[in-house]
Structure formats: C-alpha cells, structure tokens
Motif scaffolding. Sequence first.
Motif, mmCIF file in Angstrom:
data_model
loop_
_atom_site.group_PDB
_atom_site.id
_atom_site.type_symbol
_atom_site.label_atom_id
_atom_site.label_comp_id
_atom_site.label_asym_id
_atom_site.label_seq_id
_atom_site.Cartn_x
_atom_site.Cartn_y
_atom_site.Cartn_z
ATOM 1 N N LYS A 184 59.526 37.387 57.555
ATOM 2 C CA LYS A 184 58.297 36.946 56.881
ATOM 3 C C LYS A 184 57.785 37.914 55.826
ATOM 4 O O LYS A 184 57.030 37.518 54.939
ATOM 5 N N GLY A 185 58.203 39.156 55.879
ATOM 6 C CA GLY A 185 57.801 40.089 54.832
ATOM 7 C C GLY A 185 58.753 40.111 53.656
ATOM 8 O O GLY A 185 58.523 40.836 52.684
ATOM 9 N N ILE A 186 59.815 39.318 53.749
ATOM 10 C CA ILE A 186 60.854 39.354 52.714
ATOM 11 C C ILE A 186 60.899 38.056 51.913
ATOM 12 O O ILE A 186 61.072 38.084 50.690
ATOM 13 N N VAL A 187 60.757 36.906 52.594
ATOM 14 C CA VAL A 187 60.797 35.617 51.901
ATOM 15 C C VAL A 187 59.483 34.861 52.113
ATOM 16 O O VAL A 187 58.734 35.133 53.051
ATOM 17 N N PHE A 188 59.233 33.919 51.222
ATOM 18 C CA PHE A 188 57.988 33.165 51.273
ATOM 19 C C PHE A 188 57.888 32.319 52.539
ATOM 20 O O PHE A 188 56.847 32.245 53.185
ATOM 21 N N SER A 189 58.991 31.659 52.921
ATOM 22 C CA SER A 189 58.979 30.752 54.064
ATOM 23 C C SER A 189 60.173 31.053 54.976
ATOM 24 O O SER A 189 61.268 30.534 54.746
ATOM 25 N N PRO A 190 59.984 31.884 55.993
ATOM 26 C CA PRO A 190 61.104 32.192 56.901
ATOM 27 C C PRO A 190 61.768 30.938 57.468
ATOM 28 O O PRO A 190 62.985 30.878 57.583
ATOM 29 N N PHE A 191 60.961 29.933 57.834
ATOM 30 C CA PHE A 191 61.514 28.669 58.321
ATOM 31 C C PHE A 191 61.049 27.529 57.429
ATOM 32 O O PHE A 191 59.936 27.551 56.904
ATOM 33 N N PHE A 192 61.917 26.492 57.310
ATOM 34 C CA PHE A 192 61.501 25.290 56.579
ATOM 35 C C PHE A 192 62.347 24.101 57.036
ATOM 36 O O PHE A 192 63.505 24.265 57.440
ATOM 37 N N THR A 245 56.081 20.930 78.652
ATOM 38 C CA THR A 245 55.714 19.625 78.115
ATOM 39 C C THR A 245 56.030 19.548 76.627
ATOM 40 O O THR A 245 56.369 20.555 75.985
ATOM 41 N N LEU A 246 55.891 18.363 76.076
ATOM 42 C CA LEU A 246 56.036 18.200 74.635
ATOM 43 C C LEU A 246 54.965 19.012 73.910
ATOM 44 O O LEU A 246 55.219 19.580 72.841
ATOM 45 N N ARG A 247 53.782 19.100 74.498
ATOM 46 C CA ARG A 247 52.727 19.930 73.905
ATOM 47 C C ARG A 247 53.191 21.402 73.834
ATOM 48 O O ARG A 247 52.925 22.097 72.847
ATOM 49 N N SER A 248 53.885 21.855 74.873
ATOM 50 C CA SER A 248 54.398 23.229 74.882
ATOM 51 C C SER A 248 55.287 23.476 73.672
ATOM 52 O O SER A 248 55.210 24.540 73.026
ATOM 53 N N ALA A 249 56.153 22.500 73.369
ATOM 54 C CA ALA A 249 57.073 22.647 72.238
ATOM 55 C C ALA A 249 56.341 22.580 70.906
ATOM 56 O O ALA A 249 56.580 23.398 70.009
ATOM 57 N N LEU A 250 55.445 21.629 70.763
ATOM 58 C CA LEU A 250 54.729 21.463 69.495
ATOM 59 C C LEU A 250 53.779 22.627 69.223
ATOM 60 O O LEU A 250 53.554 22.995 68.057
ATOM 61 N N ASP A 251 53.233 23.212 70.273
ATOM 62 C CA ASP A 251 52.325 24.346 70.084
ATOM 63 C C ASP A 251 53.051 25.556 69.496
ATOM 64 O O ASP A 251 52.439 26.391 68.826
ATOM 65 N N ILE A 252 54.363 25.649 69.761
ATOM 66 C CA ILE A 252 55.148 26.757 69.195
ATOM 67 C C ILE A 252 55.107 26.686 67.675
ATOM 68 O O ILE A 252 54.727 27.635 66.985
ATOM 69 N N VAL A 253 55.483 25.527 67.148
ATOM 70 C CA VAL A 253 55.575 25.381 65.694
ATOM 71 C C VAL A 253 54.201 25.210 65.049
ATOM 72 O O VAL A 253 54.029 25.525 63.859
ATOM 73 N N LYS A 254 53.232 24.765 65.815
ATOM 74 C CA LYS A 254 51.869 24.617 65.276
ATOM 75 C C LYS A 254 51.317 25.966 64.822
ATOM 76 O O LYS A 254 50.531 26.042 63.863
ATOM 77 N N GLU A 255 51.732 27.031 65.485
ATOM 78 C CA GLU A 255 51.227 28.366 65.159
ATOM 79 C C GLU A 255 51.986 29.033 64.010
ATOM 80 O O GLU A 255 51.519 30.036 63.467
ATOM 81 N N TRP A 256 53.135 28.521 63.663
ATOM 82 C CA TRP A 256 53.968 29.192 62.668
ATOM 83 C C TRP A 256 53.300 29.384 61.304
ATOM 84 O O TRP A 256 53.417 30.469 60.714
ATOM 85 N N PRO A 257 52.622 28.376 60.743
ATOM 86 C CA PRO A 257 51.966 28.622 59.449
ATOM 87 C C PRO A 257 50.925 29.741 59.522
ATOM 88 O O PRO A 257 50.828 30.559 58.598
ATOM 89 N N LYS A 258 50.185 29.799 60.628
ATOM 90 C CA LYS A 258 49.170 30.848 60.783
ATOM 91 C C LYS A 258 49.806 32.229 60.894
ATOM 92 O O LYS A 258 49.223 33.236 60.490
ATOM 93 N N GLN A 259 51.018 32.255 61.439
ATOM 94 C CA GLN A 259 51.722 33.521 61.640
ATOM 95 C C GLN A 259 52.592 33.911 60.437
ATOM 96 O O GLN A 259 53.265 34.942 60.461
ATOM 97 N N GLY A 260 52.576 33.078 59.406
ATOM 98 C CA GLY A 260 53.379 33.360 58.223
ATOM 99 C C GLY A 260 54.854 33.091 58.407
ATOM 100 O O GLY A 260 55.692 33.626 57.669
ATOM 101 N N LEU A 261 55.196 32.231 59.375
ATOM 102 C CA LEU A 261 56.608 31.974 59.677
ATOM 103 C C LEU A 261 57.158 30.741 58.988
ATOM 104 O O LEU A 261 58.367 30.490 59.031
ATOM 105 N N THR A 262 56.292 29.954 58.357
ATOM 106 C CA THR A 262 56.762 28.775 57.650
ATOM 107 C C THR A 262 55.749 28.382 56.590
ATOM 108 O O THR A 262 54.626 28.895 56.551
ATOM 109 N N HIS A 263 56.150 27.493 55.720
ATOM 110 C CA HIS A 263 55.267 26.968 54.669
ATOM 111 C C HIS A 263 54.068 26.283 55.319
ATOM 112 O O HIS A 263 54.230 25.561 56.319
#
Length: 414
Positions: A184-192, A245-263
């Motif tokens: 995340k410190g090297i590219v704009f969007s680590p995941f996409f 649960t499905l919520r468990s999985a979605l909560d992982i990626v829900k946090e990624w924009p806040k953490q700078g891990l995705t667009h």
Amino acid sequence: MAQKTGKTKKSKKNLKEKKDFKIKKSTLFTIIGVVAGIAIIVSTVCIVRTIKKRIEDRTVRVAFYGLSEDKCELLKKYIPQEENIILEFDTISEGAFDLAVVKQKYDMLFTWKGEITSSLAEGAEDIPQRVLETMPQSLRDKKCVPILLDHCEFSYREDLLKKTGFENPPASFNSFMEYLNSAKGIVFSPFFCNGAEDRILIDFTGALVMANGGLNAYNKLTEELKKVSSLDEIIDIDLNGQNFTLRSALDIVKEWPKQGLTHPSWFNGRGNDLLYFAEDGQLGVFFTLLSQHRKIPYNVIKNYETFLVPPNFDGSNYGLIAPAISCMLISDNQNCKRYIANFFTEDAQAELSNQTNLGPVHYRAQAYDRQADDVRFWAASCKGGAVPDLYLGVYQRKPEELAKMCKEIRNYVR
C-alpha cells in the motif's frame, strides 16, 4: 418249478423298471422342449430389443448451453459423422433451458458445470469408467465429467512481489493480507477487481468464503444462496459450524478501502478501469477469471504472475474455484458413450486446451501454457477438486436474482 417262478418275478421287475425309465425319459424330453422354447422366446425378445435399441441409438441428439459459438464448434469436431448415424446438434438459447424438455429430448449435453448439471444429475447416465480414469481422482464425477477448466485467480505484479519481500505469491490468505499491507505504500491500489460486473463480484465473494471458511463453508453458501432472494436472509447463517458467516467474509473487504488496501470504489470498477491501473503499474494484485485474463493485452499481463486464491486451510478443506466445461449423458444412448471417450485422449485434450487457452483435465495432456497447467495441478491437489463459481453454481439461470444480490453486496461493502 420254484426257480422258474423266481426268474419270472425278476423279469417282471426289470420290465417295470424299463417302463418307469421310459416315463422319466419322456418327461425329460418335455422339459428340454419347454426350456428350449423359453430360451428361443427370450433370445428372440433380446434380439428384437437389441435391434430396436440400435435403431433408436442411430439418432444422437446433442445439446449445447451457455457456451460460445466457437467452443460449440470445437466440441462438435470430436463427435464423428458416421455412416448410419443421424447427428442432431442444438444450441439452446440463454433463458430457454427447460429441464423437463432437455431430459426428454436430448442424449448428450455440453455446458458449464453448475446449477443446471446438479439439477440433471439424478437421472443422468454414469460416465464410462475408462473416461474417468484419464483424470485425477478429485476431478472424477460419474454424472458430469469436466472437459476443460477455467479458474478464479489472483494475478500479482511480479516486480512488486520482490519489492515487498515475497519470492512467490502468498500461500495463505493471512500472508496475502501481509502482501497487501506491504504494497500500500508503493502502489495506489494494492488490490482491485472490476466489482461493477456481477459475475466478478459474486465470484470474488465466493473466493473470500472459500479462503477464510473452507470448502464446507463454500458448499454451504452455494446451497443456501439457492434458497434465498436477499442478502439479509443469508448474511448471518453459520457456514462452517465455527460461526463463520457471509458477513464475516464481506467485513474483511469492507475495511480494505479504509485501510488503503484497495480503490475506494473498487465495487464500481470495470474491466477498462482494471486495465488502466494495471498498465500504469498501480495494482499489486487483481482478481479475475483465467478466461478474462486471456483477453488482457500481452504487454500488460506479462508483468503479472497468476496464482490461486490462497486459503487459510490445507487441501483437505479446499476446492479450486474452477468453472468447468462439462458433458453429461442424459440418456443411455450407446453411441454417446462411445463418443464421449473422444474428448479424453491426450491429443484431444492438448488440442482443446490449445484452442481455448483453458486447463486440460487429462493426467498427461500438454496444456496450453503454465497457467493452464497450474489449474489442473491445483484442482488435482485438493479434496474439492474443481468446484463451480457462485455464478454458475447458483445463478446460471437467474440473472435477475444475481443482479439483485450483487446490488445488495455493493451497498453493504461501500
């Protein structure tokens, strides 16, 4: 005088035994005649049935569904036009697939393994054992045999892997998260991923569940999604007996924009957005299908190394999400049982892989390239083998339901 009388008695006794023997012999002939008659009748019936079956089997009705025109034409090449055999090929149009009609009308079906093949499996004929023996154990399905494998994959920027200290793509989801944080410190969007496209979004959701909940959780999600019409109905169902649960999985990626891990708006991204960021060197890793990967220009994709979505489990609790072009025998047509073997020789599998750029299933067949070969290897190495993506496993004939579910997922993760 007494001696004469004794001889007379003995003579009468022998005469009686001869008469008795003649009766038994007569009965025996009668039995033999009856048995022979029955045998002739049975043989005649069998011969008539065999002749009738051969006449019926002369017409071979083959259906294709959900496959592109070029793939249909390629598959047709392996069904020979023989003398005295009438071949009928039908391509069933999208939305026109009727299970009852297919069962009644066709002998052989080619389609992607998923909801449709699951619905037809109970009444389908077994795939010949000699066909199944050409492929790894985990790929063998006696009701629906895979011919070629697509794959839901991660593609990593090769130079970024090295910069972040990874010699190879991460082998676990926990390690994958470490990679994203390092990038995340090297590219704009680590995941996409192009999350605006329904199939990509639902498949990525399934990949998150497989990686973090395991094969049992993924299979449970597939079955539960078939029963519900909204995200709220399924989001909190325990998928693996461990409160995942499905919520468990979605909560992982829900946090990624806040953490700078995705667009910030990855869920609205499209294929042209992915291509733009990838070409500009601003992606650490992206999610897509192997078949879509093949459409990315070489000057871009050459910089990326593909790998499976890494799980936090070993192979005993994992299945490779690898959509499979498959075949089913809908009837007991004997010609179809001969024809299906034509798709599973080394040469045929090599040509099919080369023409489609997908993974072969035959043990020894030459794959189109390393990526196609890897798909076969990964599928062979895990208990679940190649499992359908959620798009095929649940929404193969339900585009409206898919659109609704994906809209709700986007609203949840935004």
